[in-house]
Design an enzyme around this catalytic site. Structure first.
Site, PDB file in Angstrom:
ATOM      1  CE1 TYR A 239      -4.310  -1.359   0.759  1.00 58.18           C
ATOM      2  CE2 TYR A 239      -3.101  -2.863   2.056  1.00 58.18           C
ATOM      3  CZ  TYR A 239      -4.308  -2.597   1.180  1.00 58.18           C
ATOM      4  OH  TYR A 239      -5.283  -3.395   1.463  1.00 58.18           O
TER       5      TYR A 239
ATOM      6  CB  SER B 234      -3.576  -3.656  -6.634  1.00 60.94           C
ATOM      7  OG  SER B 234      -4.938  -4.317  -6.701  1.00 60.94           O
ATOM      8  CG  ASP B 235      -2.834  -5.447  -0.157  1.00 65.82           C
ATOM      9  OD1 ASP B 235      -3.842  -6.364  -0.056  1.00 65.82           O
ATOM     10  OD2 ASP B 235      -1.943  -5.402   0.636  1.00 65.82           O
ATOM     11  CD1 TRP B 236      -9.574  -7.404  -1.503  1.00 65.85           C
ATOM     12  CD2 TRP B 236      -7.492  -7.980  -2.214  1.00 65.85           C
ATOM     13  NE1 TRP B 236      -9.579  -8.726  -2.017  1.00 65.85           N
ATOM     14  CE2 TRP B 236      -8.490  -9.129  -2.779  1.00 65.85           C
ATOM     15  CE3 TRP B 236      -6.338  -7.966  -2.581  1.00 65.85           C
ATOM     16  CZ2 TRP B 236      -8.151 -10.038  -3.288  1.00 65.85           C
ATOM     17  CZ3 TRP B 236      -5.790  -9.264  -3.519  1.00 65.85           C
ATOM     18  CH2 TRP B 236      -6.706 -10.349  -3.532  1.00 65.85           C
TER      19      TRP B 236
ATOM     20  CB  ALA C 257      -3.190  -1.148  -2.652  1.00 63.27           C
TER      21      ALA C 257
END
Length: 488
Positions: A233, A264-266, A268
């Site tokens: 993030y 991507s991270d959730w 992010a």
């Protein structure tokens, strides 16, 4: 990688011993890697052939989440959606609640403390099987961030503070997982705090970045062929990791030759074109706010996205779905059928061995351990034992958040000691010594994580009802988001 003289003396010793022990296994690894490379080339060729049959809309869909745990999918060509599941300590399944009876492995810090790469590979193999059993193509693990601050909230998910040890553990874990599913190394890179993690800026010099923070990721890519990378993030030297071309294209793909996909991270991802140009293949989840989906499709139709770039980003996602074929359902319910007894026994054996080897006995004066009770052959033995500490009765079996799974009920340390020793006439005396306590916080995000990510002393997740309700709400949000109502 840096030479051994750049580490402290204990680290040099660990590195030397590990290097000697692994020479034989690395030779075998090179032989098997040739076979893996041939299979990978075939999958890549098949993915390229499929790509030629896709419309622009279908290509954009491949790069965009269409739910909390799914992405892409082309029903017209019978291409299933890519399915992902948390997390480092086990495969929870495609929900926040998770499938009942999931394997709960020792956390990454415990695995690294075993200094046993072969064992870590066995655990990875087991978790890869669990991932496949839940219909997922990708296990969102391992976590390769460093223990750099003593107050970081997710240290248990990470292997160690030492880049060499973390690298060796990472390679073993990824090799095990990828016998059955794609591993996703995260959080790339410098994601070393939880407070304000979505906007924090990790300022790291080039030398320290490469010698410490990047080294485990480099080993996972070059030695284990990890198939997925998740940016953090955070910002790295002022630029968000998910839209950092120097990091994703320059280092990851250019210098290391990474050929997998970047997810991507959730929530992010924060941009469309910046992330696309930087090399972000997949934005997750498919729930607003998001920047791919319809936003990306508009840019493609406007001619702002070269077809070559679109194809380049789609290809590794297609290859992952082809490399790990799954059943049609791929669903995740709150209860799953129990595995066959033989599989259950094998699983318990691996996990027990991993837990045992994570412990280090410093001293055993007078052969106190293992504990000796009285028997028919030996009249003298253990009479009383003191068990001190609150966690003996309220044992912490797992960390929360992305790592939490829904395992079978586990007894506490105190319950096990009583069940084994009291029948032999041993008196158990327990003293908490101090109250366990909870760290107060007024941060709503942290309070939510405590409820959704905690578990009780038997390992059962807390907030189970809330998790089920939230799974339902996220399903509704996903449906609405994919109608593009929010975007319009």
């Amino acid at each position: 990688p840096p030479s051994l003289h750049q580490f402290s003396a204990p680290c040099r010793f660990v590195a030397m011993v590990g290097s000697i022990e692994l020479q034989g296994r690395q030779e075998l690894g090179r032989q098997s890697s040739c076979e893996d490379e041939k299979a990978s080339l075939l999958v890549t060729a098949e993915a390229a052939a499929l790509l030629e049959q896709l419309s622009v809309e279908e290509k954009v869909a491949l790069l965009s989440g269409n739910g909390m745990w799914n992405a892409g999918g082309v029903p017209r060509l019978n291409i299933p959606p890519l399915r992902l599941t948390d997390g480092p300590n086990g495969a929870r399944g495609m929900s926040l609640h998770g499938d009942n009876g999931a394997a709960l492995a020792p956390c990454h810090s415990a695995l690294a403390a075993s200094f046993n790469e072969e064992l870590i590979m066995e655990v990875g193999d087991l978790l890869g099987q669990e991932c496949a059993a839940r219909g997922a193509h990708v296990l969102l693990a391992p976590t390769l961030n460093m223990h750099r601050s003593p107050i970081t909230g997710r240290h248990f998910e990470c292997f160690s503070e030492d880049p060499y040890l973390t690298s060796r553990a990472a390679v073993a874990y990824v090799r095990g997982v990828q016998k059955h599913a794609a591993a996703c190394a995260k959080h790339f890179v410098g994601n070393d705090q939880e407070a304000d993690r979505g906007h924090s800026n990790s300022v790291i010099s080039e030398r320290v970045l490469h010698e410490v923070y990047l080294q485990p990721f480099e080993a996972a890519v070059r030695e284990a062929g990890v198939q997925s990378i998740m940016p953090g993030y955070n910002r790295l030297n002022g630029e968000y990791c998910a839209e950092n071309p120097k990091l994703l294209e320059g280092v990851l793909r250019g210098a290391w030759g990474f050929s997998g996909f970047v997810v991507s991270d959730w929530w992010a991802n924060r941009s469309t074109m910046e992330a696309l140009r930087a090399g972000l293949n997949l934005e997750m989840p498919g729930i607003e706010p998001r920047y791919y989906g319809g936003h990306l499709l508009q840019r493609v139709r406007a001619g702002e996205v070269p077809q070559e770039l679109l194809d380049k980003l789609c290809k590794p996602l297609l290859a992952t779905v082809l490399r790990y074929p799954r059943g049609d359902s791929g669903g995740s319910s709150s209860s799953s059928s129990s595995p066959p007894p033989s599989v259950d026994v094998q699983r318990d054996t691996v996990l027990r061995k991993a837990a045992e080897e994570s412990l280090v006995l410093l001293k055993n004066d007078g052969s106190v351990l293992p504990l000796q009770t009285a028997s028919a052959e030996k009249s003298e033995g253990l009479k009383r034992i003191a068990v001190i500490g609150p966690n003996a009765a309220s044992t912490t079996l797992q960390g929360g958040g992305s790592s939490r799974v829904h395992p079978n009920t586990c007894p506490s340390i105190l319950e096990v000691l009583r069940s084994v020793l009291e029948p032999a006439g041993v008196e158990i005396r327990h003293e908490p010594g101090c109250p366990p306590g909870e760290r107060p916080t007024k941060n709503p995000e942290l309070e939510g994580l405590k409820r959704m990510g905690g578990c009780d002393s038997s390992g059962q997740p807390s907030g189970s009802v809330e998790a089920k309700v939230l799974d339902g709400l996220l399903g509704i949000a996903s449906y609405v988001s994919n109608t593009e109502s929010f975007r319009k």
